[in-house]
Design a protein around this motif. Structure first.
Motif, PDB file in Angstrom:
ATOM      1  N   MET A 143       0.816  -1.217   0.000  1.00 51.23           N
ATOM      2  CA  MET A 143       0.000   0.000   0.000  1.00 51.23           C
ATOM      3  C   MET A 143       0.847   1.264   0.000  1.00 51.23           C
ATOM      4  O   MET A 143       0.359   2.349  -0.298  1.00 51.23           O
ATOM      5  N   VAL A 144       2.114   1.128   0.350  1.00 49.11           N
ATOM      6  CA  VAL A 144       3.009   2.286   0.441  1.00 49.11           C
ATOM      7  C   VAL A 144       3.438   2.727  -0.953  1.00 49.11           C
ATOM      8  O   VAL A 144       3.802   1.902  -1.793  1.00 49.11           O
ATOM      9  N   CYS A 145       3.395   4.043  -1.194  1.00 49.74           N
ATOM     10  CA  CYS A 145       3.836   4.616  -2.465  1.00 49.74           C
ATOM     11  C   CYS A 145       5.059   5.501  -2.240  1.00 49.74           C
ATOM     12  O   CYS A 145       5.306   5.972  -1.130  1.00 49.74           O
ATOM     13  N   GLU A 146       5.780   5.733  -3.299  1.00 50.12           N
ATOM     14  CA  GLU A 146       7.042   6.463  -3.203  1.00 50.12           C
ATOM     15  C   GLU A 146       6.861   7.893  -2.714  1.00 50.12           C
ATOM     16  O   GLU A 146       7.758   8.472  -2.101  1.00 50.12           O
ATOM     17  N   SER A 147       5.683   8.481  -2.979  1.00 42.26           N
ATOM     18  CA  SER A 147       5.444   9.877  -2.607  1.00 42.26           C
ATOM     19  C   SER A 147       4.922  10.037  -1.184  1.00 42.26           C
ATOM     20  O   SER A 147       4.659  11.159  -0.738  1.00 42.26           O
ATOM     21  N   ASP A 148       4.760   8.935  -0.443  1.00 38.61           N
ATOM     22  CA  ASP A 148       4.215   8.985   0.914  1.00 38.61           C
ATOM     23  C   ASP A 148       5.257   9.458   1.936  1.00 38.61           C
ATOM     24  O   ASP A 148       6.451   9.519   1.655  1.00 38.61           O
ATOM     25  N   VAL A 149       4.758   9.743   3.141  1.00 35.51           N
ATOM     26  CA  VAL A 149       5.611  10.041   4.284  1.00 35.51           C
ATOM     27  C   VAL A 149       5.079   9.223   5.455  1.00 35.51           C
ATOM     28  O   VAL A 149       3.869   9.025   5.571  1.00 35.51           O
ATOM     29  N   MET A 150       5.969   8.722   6.293  1.00 35.13           N
ATOM     30  CA  MET A 150       5.542   7.821   7.351  1.00 35.13           C
ATOM     31  C   MET A 150       5.813   8.411   8.739  1.00 35.13           C
ATOM     32  O   MET A 150       6.889   8.949   9.003  1.00 35.13           O
ATOM     33  N   LEU A 151       4.796   8.309   9.597  1.00 36.54           N
ATOM     34  CA  LEU A 151       4.899   8.754  10.997  1.00 36.54           C
ATOM     35  C   LEU A 151       4.888   7.520  11.894  1.00 36.54           C
ATOM     36  O   LEU A 151       3.888   6.803  11.957  1.00 36.54           O
ATOM     37  N   LEU A 152       5.993   7.273  12.591  1.00 34.97           N
ATOM     38  CA  LEU A 152       6.129   6.103  13.454  1.00 34.97           C
ATOM     39  C   LEU A 152       5.999   6.514  14.919  1.00 34.97           C
ATOM     40  O   LEU A 152       6.411   7.611  15.297  1.00 34.97           O
ATOM     41  N   ILE A 153       5.447   5.602  15.733  1.00 34.00           N
ATOM     42  CA  ILE A 153       5.363   5.854  17.170  1.00 34.00           C
ATOM     43  C   ILE A 153       5.925   4.645  17.912  1.00 34.00           C
ATOM     44  O   ILE A 153       5.478   3.509  17.706  1.00 34.00           O
ATOM     45  N   SER A 154       6.911   4.897  18.751  1.00 39.37           N
ATOM     46  CA  SER A 154       7.518   3.845  19.573  1.00 39.37           C
ATOM     47  C   SER A 154       8.111   4.500  20.813  1.00 39.37           C
ATOM     48  O   SER A 154       9.036   5.310  20.697  1.00 39.37           O
ATOM     49  N   ASN A 155       7.577   4.180  21.970  1.00 35.85           N
ATOM     50  CA  ASN A 155       8.073   4.808  23.194  1.00 35.85           C
ATOM     51  C   ASN A 155       9.525   4.435  23.465  1.00 35.85           C
ATOM     52  O   ASN A 155      10.339   5.288  23.822  1.00 35.85           O
ATOM     53  N   SER A 156       9.864   3.177  23.254  1.00 34.29           N
ATOM     54  CA  SER A 156      11.238   2.728  23.507  1.00 34.29           C
ATOM     55  C   SER A 156      12.186   3.129  22.379  1.00 34.29           C
ATOM     56  O   SER A 156      13.393   3.240  22.583  1.00 34.29           O
ATOM     57  N   GLY A 157      11.635   3.302  21.194  1.00 34.05           N
ATOM     58  CA  GLY A 157      12.458   3.623  20.037  1.00 34.05           C
ATOM     59  C   GLY A 157      13.223   2.429  19.507  1.00 34.05           C
ATOM     60  O   GLY A 157      14.111   2.573  18.647  1.00 34.05           O
ATOM     61  N   LYS A 158      12.880   1.238  19.977  1.00 38.41           N
ATOM     62  CA  LYS A 158      13.572   0.036  19.495  1.00 38.41           C
ATOM     63  C   LYS A 158      12.615  -1.129  19.286  1.00 38.41           C
ATOM     64  O   LYS A 158      13.022  -2.297  19.380  1.00 38.41           O
ATOM     65  N   THR A 159      11.362  -0.823  18.996  1.00 43.20           N
ATOM     66  CA  THR A 159      10.376  -1.868  18.722  1.00 43.20           C
ATOM     67  C   THR A 159      10.791  -2.643  17.469  1.00 43.20           C
ATOM     68  O   THR A 159      10.953  -2.054  16.396  1.00 43.20           O
ATOM     69  N   ARG A 160      10.969  -3.950  17.623  1.00 40.07           N
ATOM     70  CA  ARG A 160      11.513  -4.765  16.529  1.00 40.07           C
ATOM     71  C   ARG A 160      10.699  -4.654  15.249  1.00 40.07           C
ATOM     72  O   ARG A 160      11.251  -4.455  14.158  1.00 40.07           O
ATOM     73  N   GLU A 161       9.384  -4.760  15.373  1.00 39.44           N
ATOM     74  CA  GLU A 161       8.545  -4.753  14.174  1.00 39.44           C
ATOM     75  C   GLU A 161       8.612  -3.408  13.440  1.00 39.44           C
ATOM     76  O   GLU A 161       8.527  -3.355  12.212  1.00 39.44           O
ATOM     77  N   VAL A 162       8.770  -2.335  14.199  1.00 41.42           N
ATOM     78  CA  VAL A 162       8.851  -1.015  13.581  1.00 41.42           C
ATOM     79  C   VAL A 162      10.210  -0.821  12.912  1.00 41.42           C
ATOM     80  O   VAL A 162      10.312  -0.232  11.832  1.00 41.42           O
ATOM     81  N   LEU A 163      11.266  -1.304  13.548  1.00 37.55           N
ATOM     82  CA  LEU A 163      12.594  -1.262  12.931  1.00 37.55           C
ATOM     83  C   LEU A 163      12.599  -2.035  11.615  1.00 37.55           C
ATOM     84  O   LEU A 163      13.170  -1.575  10.607  1.00 37.55           O
ATOM     85  N   GLU A 164      11.948  -3.187  11.616  1.00 33.04           N
ATOM     86  CA  GLU A 164      11.869  -3.986  10.390  1.00 33.04           C
ATOM     87  C   GLU A 164      11.037  -3.275   9.333  1.00 33.04           C
ATOM     88  O   GLU A 164      11.339  -3.367   8.135  1.00 33.04           O
ATOM     89  N   LEU A 165       9.998  -2.562   9.760  1.00 32.00           N
ATOM     90  CA  LEU A 165       9.168  -1.820   8.807  1.00 32.00           C
ATOM     91  C   LEU A 165       9.997  -0.754   8.085  1.00 32.00           C
ATOM     92  O   LEU A 165       9.863  -0.571   6.868  1.00 32.00           O
ATOM     93  N   VAL A 166      10.841  -0.066   8.829  1.00 34.22           N
ATOM     94  CA  VAL A 166      11.708   0.951   8.222  1.00 34.22           C
ATOM     95  C   VAL A 166      12.632   0.307   7.191  1.00 34.22           C
ATOM     96  O   VAL A 166      12.777   0.797   6.063  1.00 34.22           O
ATOM     97  N   ALA A 167      13.255  -0.808   7.562  1.00 35.16           N
ATOM     98  CA  ALA A 167      14.197  -1.486   6.662  1.00 35.16           C
ATOM     99  C   ALA A 167      13.500  -1.966   5.392  1.00 35.16           C
ATOM    100  O   ALA A 167      14.026  -1.795   4.283  1.00 35.16           O
ATOM    101  N   LEU A 168      12.314  -2.557   5.546  1.00 30.10           N
ATOM    102  CA  LEU A 168      11.588  -3.089   4.386  1.00 30.10           C
ATOM    103  C   LEU A 168      11.084  -1.967   3.483  1.00 30.10           C
ATOM    104  O   LEU A 168      11.104  -2.089   2.255  1.00 30.10           O
ATOM    105  N   THR A 169      10.649  -0.861   4.088  1.00 31.00           N
ATOM    106  CA  THR A 169      10.171   0.273   3.294  1.00 31.00           C
ATOM    107  C   THR A 169      11.319   0.916   2.529  1.00 31.00           C
ATOM    108  O   THR A 169      11.194   1.241   1.341  1.00 31.00           O
TER     109      THR A 169
END
Length: 254
Positions: A143-169
């Protein structure tokens, strides 16, 4: 005739036995013995009931005024020197000028806050949607397109699934920008994103010091800060609001 009757009785008996076994399987699906699923003994039951209300492992007991004070103080400690302008500029540039969308994401309670921020942005003129980090790994990343911008929320700043999301995107779109709301400005996620909005990392107002309370409060307020700021920049009007929010009290009011 007697032979037929005996045969019928045997069939009925076999059916009854099969029915009993199936019923037992429903009652005791993880056990071969009924003894393992028997009610707790009196001594064990008393222990469980007492444990249920035990507070000896709670570090602090809060009064209602103390809870309210802690939440209010958490809002006061949100840093005013965060680069809010950079975050707002990214949203305006990629969504309102570039035709992209704002994608929010997070896990657990942070994910629920991210979902709320996305719906609030959408109803106020900024196309946005929530992307679950785990579901992204099972096809939703499409669903992600090249022109999008992403807002992430993680209190610890090291949530594994979110880190993986950044890498995959980034593997798909290396230049796609990220904004992060976090309680840890020196975290691994902070090193990967374009803009970090620090919450101030308030202590949770919880007897165990674990339950997300003040942290989710400040996350929500930072989301509101971005929403209202973007609304003002794009000149969002009552008419614009009514077009997107036709139903209910707010629809009538707009």
């Amino acid at each position: 005739m007697q032979h037929s009757l005996i045969k019928r009785c045997k069939i009925t008996s076999s059916y009854s036995e099969l029915h009993r076994r199936n019923t037992d399987q429903v009652k005791y699906p993880l056990s071969k013995s009924r003894r393992r699923t028997a009610p707790l003994s009196g001594e064990r039951r008393i222990f469980v009931e007492e444990k249920k209300f035990c507070t000896s492992d709670m570090s602090k007991q809060y009064t209602i005024p103390e809870i309210l004070s802690a939440e209010i103080e958490a809002l006061r400690t949100i840093p005013q020197d965060n680069d809010y302008e950079a975050a707002i500029r990214l949203i305006l540039q990629h969504v309102h000028q570039g035709g992209g969308r704002l994608i929010t994401s997070g896990m657990g309670k942070a994910g629920q806050i991210a979902h709320n921020i996305a719906t609030t942005f959408s109803s106020t003129g900024t196309p946005a949607y929530f992307l679950h980090p785990s579901e992204a790994q099972h096809g939703d990343l499409g669903m992600v397109c090249e022109s999008d911008v992403m807002l992430l929320i993680s209190n610890s700043g090291k949530t594994r699934e979110v880190l993986e999301l950044v890498a995959l995107t980034r593997r798909m779109y290396p230049r796609l920008p990220f904004i992060l709301i976090t309680g840890n400005s020196e975290s691994p996620l902070s090193q990967l994103v374009d803009v970090t909005l620090f919450t101030g990392n308030p202590a949770e107002v919880c007897p165990l010091g674990l339950t997300p309370t003040t942290s989710t409060t400040v996350m929500t307020v930072l989301g509101d800060l971005l929403v209202v700021s973007v609304m003002q920049r794009i000149g969002f009007t009552y008419h614009d609001y009514s077009l997107r929010h036709h139903g209910g009290y707010l629809g009538d009011k707009s």
